[in-house]
Design a protein around this motif. Structure first.
Motif, PDB file in Angstrom:
ATOM      1  N   ASN A  83      13.365 -23.477 -12.367  1.00 43.08           N
ATOM      2  CA  ASN A  83      12.204 -22.927 -11.680  1.00 43.08           C
ATOM      3  C   ASN A  83      10.962 -23.560 -12.278  1.00 43.08           C
ATOM      4  OD1 ASN A  83      13.468 -20.597 -10.340  1.00 43.08           O
ATOM      5  ND2 ASN A  83      13.786 -19.894 -12.190  1.00 43.08           N
TER       6      ASN A  83
ATOM      7  N   ASN B 163      15.739 -24.509  -8.386  1.00 39.91           N
ATOM      8  CA  ASN B 163      14.658 -24.164  -7.638  1.00 39.91           C
ATOM      9  C   ASN B 163      13.482 -25.181  -8.036  1.00 39.91           C
ATOM     10  OD1 ASN B 163      13.246 -22.730  -5.738  1.00 39.91           O
ATOM     11  ND2 ASN B 163      12.700 -21.056  -7.246  1.00 39.91           N
TER      12      ASN B 163
ATOM     13  N   GLY C 293       6.868 -22.745  -5.905  1.00 40.32           N
ATOM     14  CA  GLY C 293       5.274 -22.359  -5.935  1.00 40.32           C
ATOM     15  C   GLY C 293       4.704 -22.873  -4.711  1.00 40.32           C
ATOM     16  N   SER C 294       3.683 -23.649  -5.026  1.00 42.90           N
ATOM     17  CA  SER C 294       2.660 -24.031  -3.865  1.00 42.90           C
ATOM     18  C   SER C 294       3.011 -25.311  -2.964  1.00 42.90           C
ATOM     19  CB  SER C 294       1.088 -24.288  -4.455  1.00 42.90           C
ATOM     20  OG  SER C 294       1.295 -25.803  -4.758  1.00 42.90           O
ATOM     21  N   SER C 295       2.431 -25.453  -1.997  1.00 44.52           N
ATOM     22  CA  SER C 295       2.899 -26.561  -1.113  1.00 44.52           C
ATOM     23  C   SER C 295       2.196 -27.801  -1.353  1.00 44.52           C
ATOM     24  CB  SER C 295       2.438 -26.021   0.158  1.00 44.52           C
ATOM     25  OG  SER C 295       0.824 -26.212   0.459  1.00 44.52           O
TER      26      SER C 295
ATOM     27  N   PHE D 192      16.458 -27.495  -4.971  1.00 40.58           N
ATOM     28  CA  PHE D 192      15.040 -27.381  -4.843  1.00 40.58           C
ATOM     29  C   PHE D 192      14.348 -26.649  -4.001  1.00 40.58           C
ATOM     30  CE2 PHE D 192      16.503 -31.809  -5.708  1.00 40.58           C
ATOM     31  CZ  PHE D 192      15.726 -32.294  -6.602  1.00 40.58           C
TER      32      PHE D 192
ATOM     33  N   ARG E  50      12.076 -25.183  -1.287  1.00 42.73           N
ATOM     34  CA  ARG E  50      12.077 -25.716   0.100  1.00 42.73           C
ATOM     35  C   ARG E  50      10.854 -26.646   0.471  1.00 42.73           C
ATOM     36  NH1 ARG E  50       8.936 -23.290   3.564  1.00 42.73           N
ATOM     37  NH2 ARG E  50       9.136 -24.790   5.041  1.00 42.73           N
ATOM     38  N   ILE E  51       9.544 -26.326   0.226  1.00 42.60           N
ATOM     39  CA  ILE E  51       8.518 -27.055   0.581  1.00 42.60           C
ATOM     40  C   ILE E  51       8.339 -28.323  -0.360  1.00 42.60           C
ATOM     41  CG2 ILE E  51       6.064 -27.094   0.870  1.00 42.60           C
ATOM     42  CD1 ILE E  51       6.045 -24.165   0.996  1.00 42.60           C
TER      43      ILE E  51
ATOM     44  N   SER F  77       1.308 -22.838   0.758  1.00 42.23           N
ATOM     45  CA  SER F  77       2.622 -22.012   0.587  1.00 42.23           C
ATOM     46  C   SER F  77       2.566 -20.584   1.144  1.00 42.23           C
ATOM     47  CB  SER F  77       3.045 -22.112  -0.687  1.00 42.23           C
ATOM     48  OG  SER F  77       2.357 -21.491  -1.755  1.00 42.23           O
TER      49      SER F  77
ATOM     50  N   THR G  20       5.335 -20.538   8.079  1.00 44.44           N
ATOM     51  CA  THR G  20       5.646 -20.995   6.950  1.00 44.44           C
ATOM     52  C   THR G  20       4.942 -22.254   6.433  1.00 44.44           C
ATOM     53  OG1 THR G  20       7.802 -21.961   6.033  1.00 44.44           O
ATOM     54  CG2 THR G  20       7.051 -23.055   8.145  1.00 44.44           C
ATOM     55  N   GLY G  21       4.713 -22.189   5.096  1.00 44.97           N
ATOM     56  CA  GLY G  21       4.125 -23.231   4.499  1.00 44.97           C
ATOM     57  C   GLY G  21       4.918 -24.509   4.400  1.00 44.97           C
TER      58      GLY G  21
ATOM     59  N   VAL H 253      13.458 -15.667  -8.021  1.00 42.36           N
ATOM     60  CA  VAL H 253      12.379 -16.448  -7.151  1.00 42.36           C
ATOM     61  C   VAL H 253      13.186 -17.505  -6.473  1.00 42.36           C
ATOM     62  CG1 VAL H 253      10.493 -16.386  -9.183  1.00 42.36           C
ATOM     63  CG2 VAL H 253      12.481 -17.958  -9.408  1.00 42.36           C
ATOM     64  N   ASP H 254      14.474 -17.732  -6.361  1.00 43.35           N
ATOM     65  CA  ASP H 254      15.254 -18.434  -5.488  1.00 43.35           C
ATOM     66  C   ASP H 254      16.243 -17.542  -4.790  1.00 43.35           C
ATOM     67  OD1 ASP H 254      16.921 -18.025  -7.583  1.00 43.35           O
ATOM     68  OD2 ASP H 254      17.434 -20.247  -7.524  1.00 43.35           O
TER      69      ASP H 254
ATOM     70  N   LEU I 178      16.221 -18.487  -1.140  1.00 46.92           N
ATOM     71  CA  LEU I 178      15.673 -20.035  -0.909  1.00 46.92           C
ATOM     72  C   LEU I 178      16.331 -20.427   0.507  1.00 46.92           C
ATOM     73  CD1 LEU I 178      14.454 -22.391  -2.576  1.00 46.92           C
ATOM     74  CD2 LEU I 178      16.951 -22.890  -3.201  1.00 46.92           C
ATOM     75  N   TYR I 179      15.367 -21.246   1.210  1.00 51.71           N
ATOM     76  CA  TYR I 179      15.519 -21.664   2.414  1.00 51.71           C
ATOM     77  C   TYR I 179      15.873 -20.660   3.622  1.00 51.71           C
ATOM     78  CZ  TYR I 179      16.798 -26.046  -0.034  1.00 51.71           C
ATOM     79  OH  TYR I 179      16.851 -26.962  -0.926  1.00 51.71           O
TER      80      TYR I 179
ATOM     81  N   ILE J 126       7.276 -16.150  -0.311  1.00 51.09           N
ATOM     82  CA  ILE J 126       7.425 -17.614  -0.793  1.00 51.09           C
ATOM     83  C   ILE J 126       7.806 -17.406  -2.261  1.00 51.09           C
ATOM     84  CG2 ILE J 126       5.278 -17.768  -1.054  1.00 51.09           C
ATOM     85  CD1 ILE J 126       7.468 -20.649  -0.542  1.00 51.09           C
ATOM     86  N   GLU J 127       7.387 -16.283  -2.974  1.00 51.67           N
ATOM     87  CA  GLU J 127       7.682 -16.224  -4.453  1.00 51.67           C
ATOM     88  C   GLU J 127       9.254 -15.892  -4.547  1.00 51.67           C
ATOM     89  OE1 GLU J 127       4.936 -17.766  -5.463  1.00 51.67           O
ATOM     90  OE2 GLU J 127       4.159 -16.161  -4.158  1.00 51.67           O
TER      91      GLU J 127
ATOM     92  N   LYS K 165      11.637 -19.136   3.385  1.00 52.73           N
ATOM     93  CA  LYS K 165      11.046 -20.203   4.295  1.00 52.73           C
ATOM     94  C   LYS K 165       9.810 -19.258   4.979  1.00 52.73           C
ATOM     95  CE  LYS K 165      12.237 -23.451   6.741  1.00 52.73           C
ATOM     96  NZ  LYS K 165      13.295 -24.138   7.551  1.00 52.73           N
TER      97      LYS K 165
END
Ligand code: SF4
Lengths: 161, 419
Positions: A13, A60, A64-66, A87, A89-90, B124, B137-138, B188-189, B192-193, B219-220, B224
């Motif tokens: 993370n 992961n 966080g942010s984009s 990873f 996704r963004i 995001s 989505t971000g 937090v994942d 994911l996706y 997103i947290e 997606k």
């Protein structure tokens, strides 16, 4: 492509605030961003790393942010690629869109020690660690992503169409 | 085999016949968003690719909310880049100065994003608009540049995870507590996706403000997008705001989900996410004695009028503890004015609060409330990563407005029940 380098190991993370803290986002200048690369994960990172080194993360990576400033900072710092278990996704999109090579390899991350030297062969889909016999595999990159990298990123891909 | 709401919206925006999780598609974008941090890079890329005209000036939103009012010369330069671009291309939805609000509060409020839309944002928390039944989505700045140029973007169709929420939440428990609890469960994942789809009897009566807070934090969990099936509550929110037609999509009964979670909301206490991950969640009764230096009420997660009303209700006739800096950030100018007219701002000032202009401000450690080494802040925001609100050795505790207000008064993380 074949990439060789010393690795810097980070945990699970690793978020974009650790990669490039928001306090530096008042610029998008790659050289300036590179000076603060990974600062909140390891304040001495930029003084210790040398161009060509490889970042290894856990689950992961890049959450966080984009902010594209994160892969920009890593690329401009001279990091040749990032290997992680997974990873966010963004970050994944951004890296391909701007041509920073990233690879998923679960086994390697657990088996590798800080400061090891690795050789990554993206065509073979394998990673070897100096001093170890074992070969680690990397997850294949979807063909579309390979196309993006071959075209030099998303904008060049679009321009080519 | 049926389709999920996420799959249906993606299908409506692509010519690909073949929609299934994992497939890559090219889809048309209804609204594309950028801000003062992400748009300058997108503009640079757009120009470098020889871009002369944006795909549709009515479908681009540029919001200068992060470092504004400009905090320094660099951020002023970034805003200038975006402003000049907005003027050059006649961008309809351009917001700055007295018009600016935190983007994810502003776009739904103005009716710019609507149910059934496909929205991308170089931020995001663009996933917020899933509350309206949109796919949102971000993405990164290069993605935004591609959309500015072509109006289209590549997507990988996500798997969907269903969250069925039932039971009547206890007093004070809000959408923020629900989403914190979910992130605490799945990590937090954990999504994911994937798409997080929220349904169930609790959701059917959940106010729009709470839905927006929940979708905001999808997103947290690595998702997606987060999405709510649109219903009468959606219609009531959207109808007076929309200036173009919109479509309600709902999941088929036989749609396929990768996972389903059932959550009894009646059992839920108020929730707090401890440093340094939004998944590090504890029930309020298990938070122990955490002294705080700051309480921040605002952001795209909880800076809406409903949040300010909850906080003001608790703060009325009370004062923030002497060592606590209480900062209130109404998320948009409209909310600011509402809070003024309803007398909430006076309540906040009487409680000793600083009232910030609408801005991202301290939420991302930008300005207007940065933490020093060793300081702790309770915040109604969405991230508590290392250094998120200032010094790398400062700490952020995420909670809803009720806990943030009660904590400000007691000087430690606390439930309003303790007052
Ligand atoms: S309020 Fe915070 S989370 Fe929301 S857009 Fe601004 S910086 Fe991002």
């Amino acid at each position: 492509m074949i990439l060789k380098g010393k690795i810097w190991k980070f945990g699970d993370n690793i978020d974009t605030d650790a990669i490039i803290p928001a306090r530096y986002l008042n610029t998008s200048d790659p050289a300036e961003l590179a000076r603060h690369c990974m600062e909140d994960a390891d304040p001495a990172f930029m003084t210790r790393m040398t161009p060509g080194d490889i970042i290894v993360g856990g689950e992961n990576f890049g959450c966080g942010s984009s902010r594209e400033h994160a892969p920009i900072a890593i690329k401009a710092a001279g990091i040749s690629c990032v290997v992680a278990k997974s990873f966010a996704r963004i970050f994944y999109r951004n890296a391909f869109n701007m041509g920073l090579p990233i690879f998923e390899s679960r086994d390697l991350v657990d088996a590798i020690a800080e400061a090891a030297r690795i050789t990554l062969d993206s065509t073979q889909g394998s990673i070897t660690v100096e001093g170890q016999d074992r070969k680690f595999s990397i997850s294949p990159i979807p063909p579309f992503m390979e196309q993006l990298i071959a075209d030099g990123g998303l904008m060049k891909h679009i321009a080519g169409k | 085999m049926g389709y999920t709401i996420t799959e249906k919206i993606l299908m409506a925006h692509t010519d690909s016949k073949d929609i299934a999780p994992g497939r890559l598609i090219n889809a048309r974008v209804d609204i594309a968003l950028g801000n003062d941090i992400t748009a300058p890079i997108a503009i640079r890329e757009f120009r470098a690719a020889g871009g002369k005209k944006v795909f549709d000036r009515d479908r681009v939103a540029l919001v200068l909310d992060h470092f504004t009012p400009n905090k320094d010369i660099n951020s002023a330069q970034q805003c200038k880049t975006v402003r000049e671009f907005a003027v050059e291309h006649g961008i309809t939805h351009f917001y700055e100065g007295g018009q600016v609000g935190v983007e994810h509060a502003l776009l739904p409020e103005k009716g710019i994003v609507l149910p059934g839309d496909l929205v991308i944002g170089a931020d995001s928390h663009t996933c917020t608009y899933g509350a309206l039944g949109a796919f949102a989505t971000g993405v990164g700045s290069t993605d935004l540049a591609a959309v500015l140029l072509t109006g289209e973007l590549w997507f990988k169709v996500p798997e969907s995870i269903k969250f069925v929420i039932y039971g009547k939440p206890q007093k004070w428990v809000s959408g923020k507590d629900l989403i914190l609890n979910i992130i605490g469960r799945i990590g937090v994942d954990g999504a994911l996706y994937s798409a997080m789809e929220f349904t169930g009897e609790t959701i059917r009566t959940l106010p729009m403000a709470d839905r927006l807070s929940m979708a905001n934090m999808a997103i947290e969990a690595g998702a997606k997008n987060g999405i709510f099936p649109p219903d009468e509550i959606t219609e009531e929110y959207v109808k007076p705001r929309a200036k173009r037609p919109y479509t309600f999509y709902t999941s088929d009964p036989d749609a396929v989900y990768a996972q389903t979670f059932e959550i009894d909301a009646s059992q839920l206490e108020l929730q707090v996410a401890f440093p340094h991950l939004p998944s590090n969640v504890r029930a309020i009764s298990r938070t122990g004695d955490v002294k705080i230096d700051q309480s921040l009420i605002g952001s795209c997660t909880n800076g809406r009028i409903e949040d300010l009303r909850v906080a003001a209700g608790i703060l009325k006739g009370r004062k923030a503890a002497p060592h606590v800096r209480l900062i209130v950030v109404p998320a948009t100018p409209f909310i600011y004015r509402q809070a003024l007219q309803e007398g909430l701002l006076e309540t906040f000032m009487d409680a000793g609060a600083v009232i910030s202009p609408p801005s991202c401000g301290a939420c991302l450690g930008g300005h207007l409330g940065i933490l020093a080494e060793g300081e702790k802040s309770v915040a109604t925001t969405n991230r508590n990563f290392v250094g998120r609100m200032g010094h790398p050795k400062s700490e952020v505790y995420l909670a809803g407005p009720a806990v943030a207000a009660a904590s400000a008064v007691l000087g430690r993380i606390a439930s309003p029940e303790e007052l």
